[in-house]
Design an enzyme around this catalytic site. Structure first.
Site, PDB file in Angstrom:
ATOM      1  N   ASN A  20     -38.365   4.867 -26.553  1.00 26.68           N
ATOM      2  CA  ASN A  20     -39.228   6.012 -26.116  1.00 26.68           C
ATOM      3  C   ASN A  20     -39.639   5.690 -24.741  1.00 26.68           C
ATOM      4  O   ASN A  20     -39.195   4.784 -24.084  1.00 26.68           O
ATOM      5  CB  ASN A  20     -40.520   6.100 -27.091  1.00 26.68           C
ATOM      6  CG  ASN A  20     -41.468   4.886 -27.013  1.00 26.68           C
ATOM      7  OD1 ASN A  20     -41.535   4.089 -25.733  1.00 26.68           O
ATOM      8  ND2 ASN A  20     -41.902   4.372 -28.071  1.00 26.68           N
ATOM      9  N   ARG A  21     -40.208   6.910 -24.091  1.00 25.67           N
ATOM     10  CA  ARG A  21     -40.412   6.515 -22.585  1.00 25.67           C
ATOM     11  C   ARG A  21     -41.223   5.222 -22.088  1.00 25.67           C
ATOM     12  O   ARG A  21     -40.734   4.759 -21.165  1.00 25.67           O
ATOM     13  CB  ARG A  21     -41.110   7.980 -22.165  1.00 25.67           C
ATOM     14  CG  ARG A  21     -41.386   7.822 -20.730  1.00 25.67           C
ATOM     15  CD  ARG A  21     -41.751   9.240 -20.105  1.00 25.67           C
ATOM     16  NE  ARG A  21     -42.883   9.690 -21.012  1.00 25.67           N
ATOM     17  CZ  ARG A  21     -43.271  10.893 -20.934  1.00 25.67           C
ATOM     18  NH1 ARG A  21     -42.687  11.691 -19.839  1.00 25.67           N
ATOM     19  NH2 ARG A  21     -44.297  11.570 -21.775  1.00 25.67           N
TER      20      ARG A  21
ATOM     21  N   GLU B  21     -41.274   2.511 -23.693  1.00 19.27           N
ATOM     22  CA  GLU B  21     -40.236   1.378 -23.732  1.00 19.27           C
ATOM     23  C   GLU B  21     -39.365   1.237 -22.791  1.00 19.27           C
ATOM     24  O   GLU B  21     -39.011   0.240 -22.471  1.00 19.27           O
ATOM     25  CB  GLU B  21     -39.447   1.353 -25.329  1.00 19.27           C
ATOM     26  CG  GLU B  21     -40.572   1.116 -26.330  1.00 19.27           C
ATOM     27  CD  GLU B  21     -40.113   1.752 -27.647  1.00 19.27           C
ATOM     28  OE1 GLU B  21     -40.501   0.908 -28.963  1.00 19.27           O
ATOM     29  OE2 GLU B  21     -39.170   2.409 -27.859  1.00 19.27           O
TER      30      GLU B  21
ATOM     31  N   ASP C  13     -38.203   6.313 -36.229  1.00 20.93           N
ATOM     32  CA  ASP C  13     -37.319   5.785 -37.307  1.00 20.93           C
ATOM     33  C   ASP C  13     -36.327   7.141 -37.593  1.00 20.93           C
ATOM     34  O   ASP C  13     -35.190   7.044 -37.915  1.00 20.93           O
ATOM     35  CB  ASP C  13     -37.971   5.715 -38.407  1.00 20.93           C
ATOM     36  CG  ASP C  13     -38.844   4.359 -38.362  1.00 20.93           C
ATOM     37  OD1 ASP C  13     -38.736   3.537 -37.637  1.00 20.93           O
ATOM     38  OD2 ASP C  13     -40.023   4.247 -39.017  1.00 20.93           O
TER      39      ASP C  13
END
Length: 322
Positions: free
Chosen positions: A206-207, A209, A275
């Site tokens: 995600n952004r 991370e 997920d």
């Protein structure tokens, strides 16, 4: 074919595809209730419990997502010798499309995440877990299983929650095994050091991370693209699919960049959305789809699950109807 025809054609092929999922399984518990007053004992809300549910979390939710869209799943993970492990086995066995290999390691705490809600508002989360890497004997069991399973699957999905199944050494060995079998590798990453994912076909940060792993501040499309290319070049990762919440997704593949707008009409709960993205992307690749079309299906699926509460999944019918 136009884009819609390509998407529908790939979705129809999911029933005949198979994915090997390796990662950290956990038990997700949800406690729902109502809050009407503050405790006289401390300045905290009193939640009167109305209902409780348990479901597969972590890599278990990834496997469940794969099964719900019609994919045959070979699933391997590690649990402890406790009540939560027994419950996980029961939940996995309830899903027809999952063929599980759940390894027990003595002394390990099976991961449990327990969330408390008042209406749709989350009040608290309690985590019970181990961070230690699995032992050498368990790792050997994983490699033996994966070597055999790779002969009959179309993609390997590594669901890394940092709970010890996917140690850096294990990740690298699994990627090399998949590459030797010409099997694409999808990784849902964890942490800020992506060296262990070198050689992966695609990762799905995600952004936040991505920002931590690239050490780049990300404020717009250009920032996402720059950070993703840095990760790809620095760590030898072929492609990066960045999930951006309300802003959709960005796929960076070499010099090609595709920004996919968000599909969600209304966001209720983002639990497990990552997920769903990893699972649907791996399913598309396993079914013979290209990376962009598979990413578009993953984007649609993510839009469906954030409109539900709890650790939700998207079905193939829901994706088609969307």
């Amino acid at each position: 074919m136009n884009d819609s025809e390509k998407l529908l054609d790939l979705i129809e092929k999911l029933d005949n595809s198979s994915v090997l999922c390796v990662g950290d399984v956990m038990l997700d518990k949800f406690v729902y209730g109502a809050v009407s007053r503050i405790s006289p004992e401390a300045p905290v809300p009193i939640c009167r419990v109305a209902s409780e549910t348990e479901m597969l979390g972590g890599a278990g939710n990834v496997a469940r997502n794969l099964a719900e869209i019609g994919v045959a799943v070979k699933f391997i993970s590690v649990v402890g010798d406790d009540e939560a492990a027994t419950k996980i086995r029961c939940l996995v066995n309830e899903v027809d499309k999952i063929a599980p290999e759940i390894i027990e390691e003595l002394g390990r705490q099976t991961t449990i995440k327990e969330r408390f809600f008042a209406g749709s508002q989350q009040l608290l989360r309690l985590d019970r877990e181990d961070y230690k890497d699995v032992g050498k004997d368990v790792s050997k069991q994983i490699f033996t299983y994966v070597k055999e399973a790779l002969k009959s699957v179309g993609a390997l999905l590594l669901s890394d929650y940092g709970k010890g199944v996917l140690s850096p050494d294990n990740i690298q060995k699994l990627i090399k095994l998949a590459k030797a079998s010409n099997c694409p590798v999808v990784v849902d990453p964890k942490g800020s050091d992506y060296r262990c994912y070198s050689g992966a076909t695609v990762i799905t940060p995600n952004r936040r991370e991505l920002s931590e792993a690239s050490r780049c501040e990300i404020n717009d499309d250009d920032g996402v693209t720059t950070a993703a290319k840095l990760i790809s070049n620095e760590y030898g990762i072929e492609n990066v699919l960045v999930t951006r919440s309300a802003e959709g997704m960005t796929l960076v593949s070499g010099n090609s960049v595709d920004h996919l707008p968000a599909e969600a009409l209304e966001v209720f709960d983002v639990s497990g959305a990552g997920d769903t993205v990893a699972a649907t992307l791996a399913a598309g690749l396993a079914a013979g789809g290209d990376l962009l079309v598979s990413s578009k299906i993953a984007n649609i699926a993510a839009g469906i699950v954030v409109g539900k509460t709890g650790t939700a999944v998207a079905t193939a019918n829901e994706i088609v109807e969307t």
